[in-house]
Design a protein around this motif. Structure first.
Motif, PDB file in Angstrom:
ATOM      1  N   VAL A 129       0.923  -1.335   0.017  1.00  0.00           N
ATOM      2  CA  VAL A 129       0.010   0.125   0.023  1.00  0.00           C
ATOM      3  C   VAL A 129       0.546   1.255   0.003  1.00  0.00           C
ATOM      4  O   VAL A 129       2.081   1.199   0.382  1.00  0.00           O
ATOM      5  N   PHE A 130       0.194   2.426  -0.654  1.00  0.00           N
ATOM      6  CA  PHE A 130       0.987   3.779  -0.593  1.00  0.00           C
ATOM      7  C   PHE A 130       0.433   4.463   0.564  1.00  0.00           C
ATOM      8  O   PHE A 130      -0.782   4.523   0.821  1.00  0.00           O
ATOM      9  N   VAL A 131       1.391   4.940   1.395  1.00  0.00           N
ATOM     10  CA  VAL A 131       0.765   5.685   2.678  1.00  0.00           C
ATOM     11  C   VAL A 131       1.122   7.093   2.579  1.00  0.00           C
ATOM     12  O   VAL A 131       2.352   7.617   2.453  1.00  0.00           O
TER      13      VAL A 131
ATOM     14  N   LYS B 178       3.100  12.354  13.625  1.00  0.00           N
ATOM     15  CA  LYS B 178       4.011  13.209  14.052  1.00  0.00           C
ATOM     16  C   LYS B 178       3.989  14.446  13.255  1.00  0.00           C
ATOM     17  O   LYS B 178       4.283  15.403  13.927  1.00  0.00           O
ATOM     18  N   LEU B 179       4.002  14.267  11.840  1.00  0.00           N
ATOM     19  CA  LEU B 179       3.899  15.374  11.056  1.00  0.00           C
ATOM     20  C   LEU B 179       2.626  16.109  10.644  1.00  0.00           C
ATOM     21  O   LEU B 179       1.993  15.889   9.984  1.00  0.00           O
ATOM     22  N   LYS B 180       2.118  17.029  11.680  1.00  0.00           N
ATOM     23  CA  LYS B 180       1.186  17.690  11.876  1.00  0.00           C
ATOM     24  C   LYS B 180       0.684  18.341  10.337  1.00  0.00           C
ATOM     25  O   LYS B 180      -0.204  18.571   9.801  1.00  0.00           O
ATOM     26  N   TYR B 181       1.940  19.018   9.751  1.00  0.00           N
ATOM     27  CA  TYR B 181       1.723  19.823   8.746  1.00  0.00           C
ATOM     28  C   TYR B 181       1.262  18.879   7.658  1.00  0.00           C
ATOM     29  O   TYR B 181       0.260  19.188   6.713  1.00  0.00           O
ATOM     30  N   ALA B 182       1.743  17.695   7.304  1.00  0.00           N
ATOM     31  CA  ALA B 182       1.575  16.843   6.292  1.00  0.00           C
ATOM     32  C   ALA B 182       0.238  15.902   6.418  1.00  0.00           C
ATOM     33  O   ALA B 182      -0.591  15.620   5.371  1.00  0.00           O
ATOM     34  N   ALA B 183      -0.048  15.492   7.527  1.00  0.00           N
ATOM     35  CA  ALA B 183      -1.037  14.614   8.038  1.00  0.00           C
ATOM     36  C   ALA B 183      -2.225  15.219   8.282  1.00  0.00           C
ATOM     37  O   ALA B 183      -3.479  14.749   8.160  1.00  0.00           O
ATOM     38  N   ARG B 184      -2.361  16.183   9.439  1.00  0.00           N
ATOM     39  CA  ARG B 184      -3.542  16.961   9.985  1.00  0.00           C
ATOM     40  C   ARG B 184      -4.176  16.021  10.762  1.00  0.00           C
ATOM     41  O   ARG B 184      -5.335  15.714  10.508  1.00  0.00           O
ATOM     42  N   ASP B 185      -3.513  14.928  11.136  1.00  0.00           N
ATOM     43  CA  ASP B 185      -3.928  13.938  11.997  1.00  0.00           C
ATOM     44  C   ASP B 185      -4.833  12.709  11.379  1.00  0.00           C
ATOM     45  O   ASP B 185      -5.290  11.973  11.749  1.00  0.00           O
ATOM     46  N   ARG B 186      -4.658  12.779   9.993  1.00  0.00           N
ATOM     47  CA  ARG B 186      -5.303  11.681   9.142  1.00  0.00           C
ATOM     48  C   ARG B 186      -4.369  11.049   8.165  1.00  0.00           C
ATOM     49  O   ARG B 186      -3.491  11.981   7.639  1.00  0.00           O
ATOM     50  N   ILE B 187      -4.208   9.922   8.202  1.00  0.00           N
ATOM     51  CA  ILE B 187      -3.393   9.178   7.216  1.00  0.00           C
ATOM     52  C   ILE B 187      -4.074   8.525   6.374  1.00  0.00           C
ATOM     53  O   ILE B 187      -5.142   7.681   6.369  1.00  0.00           O
ATOM     54  N   ILE B 188      -3.467   8.369   4.907  1.00  0.00           N
ATOM     55  CA  ILE B 188      -4.263   7.904   3.792  1.00  0.00           C
ATOM     56  C   ILE B 188      -3.473   6.716   3.392  1.00  0.00           C
ATOM     57  O   ILE B 188      -2.407   6.665   3.052  1.00  0.00           O
ATOM     58  N   VAL B 189      -4.269   5.460   3.463  1.00  0.00           N
ATOM     59  CA  VAL B 189      -3.591   4.135   3.081  1.00  0.00           C
ATOM     60  C   VAL B 189      -4.297   3.807   1.749  1.00  0.00           C
ATOM     61  O   VAL B 189      -5.485   3.901   1.691  1.00  0.00           O
ATOM     62  N   ARG B 190      -3.334   3.957   0.502  1.00  0.00           N
ATOM     63  CA  ARG B 190      -3.873   3.707  -0.795  1.00  0.00           C
ATOM     64  C   ARG B 190      -3.514   2.321  -1.475  1.00  0.00           C
ATOM     65  O   ARG B 190      -2.254   1.869  -1.033  1.00  0.00           O
ATOM     66  N   LYS B 191      -4.331   1.769  -1.805  1.00  0.00           N
ATOM     67  CA  LYS B 191      -3.863   0.666  -2.881  1.00  0.00           C
ATOM     68  C   LYS B 191      -2.663   0.872  -3.824  1.00  0.00           C
ATOM     69  O   LYS B 191      -2.940   1.819  -4.591  1.00  0.00           O
ATOM     70  N   LEU B 192      -1.724   0.148  -3.883  1.00  0.00           N
ATOM     71  CA  LEU B 192      -0.603   0.330  -4.512  1.00  0.00           C
ATOM     72  C   LEU B 192      -0.808   0.121  -6.173  1.00  0.00           C
ATOM     73  O   LEU B 192      -1.256  -0.761  -6.267  1.00  0.00           O
ATOM     74  N   VAL B 193      -0.679   1.120  -6.988  1.00  0.00           N
ATOM     75  CA  VAL B 193      -0.879   1.080  -8.392  1.00  0.00           C
ATOM     76  C   VAL B 193       0.620   0.996  -9.151  1.00  0.00           C
ATOM     77  O   VAL B 193       1.280   1.861  -8.752  1.00  0.00           O
ATOM     78  N   ASN B 194       0.610   0.747 -10.156  1.00  0.00           N
ATOM     79  CA  ASN B 194       1.912   0.598 -10.976  1.00  0.00           C
ATOM     80  C   ASN B 194       1.716   1.490 -12.102  1.00  0.00           C
ATOM     81  O   ASN B 194       1.006   1.239 -13.129  1.00  0.00           O
ATOM     82  N   LEU B 195       2.328   2.629 -12.024  1.00  0.00           N
ATOM     83  CA  LEU B 195       2.458   3.565 -13.363  1.00  0.00           C
ATOM     84  C   LEU B 195       3.476   3.089 -14.058  1.00  0.00           C
ATOM     85  O   LEU B 195       4.484   2.745 -13.777  1.00  0.00           O
ATOM     86  N   ARG B 196       3.469   3.701 -15.532  1.00  0.00           N
ATOM     87  CA  ARG B 196       4.321   3.529 -16.373  1.00  0.00           C
ATOM     88  C   ARG B 196       5.311   4.613 -15.995  1.00  0.00           C
ATOM     89  O   ARG B 196       5.067   5.700 -15.496  1.00  0.00           O
TER      90      ARG B 196
END
Length: 294
Positions: free
Chosen positions: A136-138, A170-188
């Motif tokens: 997964v991409f996080v 811990k990175l408040k600026y990047a996360a704002r207390d929410r983490i996004i877990v994404r299905k990893l896809v393969n790009l060209r």
């Protein structure tokens, strides 16, 4: 159109600061009225104080903020202070939030972007992994850590997912207390960045009121994948416009990527006021935006 800029005259500038400076100088070159404000309220205290030098406009005038991705509270304060002066920023606070925060725009992009799960603690990692599997991409609700490389973004098992989630929270600026877990896809892709991150075939499209202003290849440097055929260009731009229609946000940047299968997907959305230029000419972007806003 009025430009409110956070650009500074410091000698040593980050990549974002250099781009802010370039965008501001280009706006001045084209004749836009530019007013400078500090990048934080540390010295001035409030948004009203930061904008004190801006005159009152008798008729409501469109405005744009050039700067760093702000905390939502800062954007709300600047938006209201500018509005009190008769200047209306292109995106209101809710529109800014929809474009900038992943969990706000994701429900509107179902079927256009990889399946994702929003979590707020490491305890939710098990559930996310059961729904999506691995790898997964996080990323955070605002930004990923791809500048640190592939291993800072991709989890191959529960231990890695838990570790990445803990670091991002811990990175408040990047996360704002929410983490996004994404299905990893393969790009060209054809190249790797210096940090080992694969430079997927991706294009950034700037859109105002569902009309393409300019688009360009996401990554710097030469790459054969940066050239689109007529048919590919139509696919990319149509998908970007569809995303903008679903969001109903006036000024956005939409990133479109191509899977190894050839299919095009939406990668990311951002408020156009704070999105990097990629390989887009600031002169051409300002020209187009100025024409449409007028």
């Amino acid at each position: 159109m009025i430009v409110i800029s956070e650009a500074t005259e410091q000698t040593e500038l980050s990549t974002s600061a250099k781009e802010n400076k370039l965008m501001t100088e280009t706006a001045q070159l084209l004749g836009f009225k530019v007013y400078y404000i500090p990048p934080d309220f540390q010295d001035c205290g409030t948004a009203e104080n930061a904008l004190w030098h801006i005159p009152q406009y008798a008729e409501e005038t469109q405005g744009i903020l050039v700067g760093y991705i702000p905390e939502l509270e800062r954007y709300q304060a600047i938006y209201q202070a500018a509005l009190d002066k008769g200047i209306k920023l292109l995106n209101n606070p809710l529109e800014h939030q929809i474009a900038q925060e992943f969990d706000m725009f994701y429900p509107l992009l179902q079927g256009l972007t990889p399946e994702s799960v929003i979590i707020t603690s490491t305890d939710e990692c098990i559930k996310a992994s059961e729904l999506l599997g691995f790898p997964v991409f996080v990323k955070g609700a605002i930004q990923s850590r791809k500048q640190q490389g592939w291993k800072s973004c991709v989890a191959n098992n529960l231990e890695e997912l838990t570790e990445l989630t803990a670091k991002l929270l811990k990175l408040k600026y990047a996360a704002r207390d929410r983490i996004i877990v994404r299905k990893l896809v393969n790009l060209r892709y054809q190249r790797f960045a210096n940090n080992g991150f694969p430079m997927g075939r991706e294009f950034r499209c700037f859109i105002y009121n569902h009309q393409i202003l300019k688009y360009g290849y996401y990554w710097d440097g030469k790459d054969d994948l940066s050239k689109l055929s007529t048919a590919e260009e139509e696919q990319v731009l149509n998908l970007a416009i569809l995303a903008s229609q679903r969001l109903q946000v006036p000024y956005i940047a939409v990133d479109i990527g191509q899977l190894e299968s050839g299919e095009w997907i939406v990668i990311e959305i951002g408020d156009g006021q704070f999105s990097g230029l990629s390989q887009i000419s600031p002169l051409e972007l300002w020209n187009k935006l100025g024409e449409r806003v007028q």
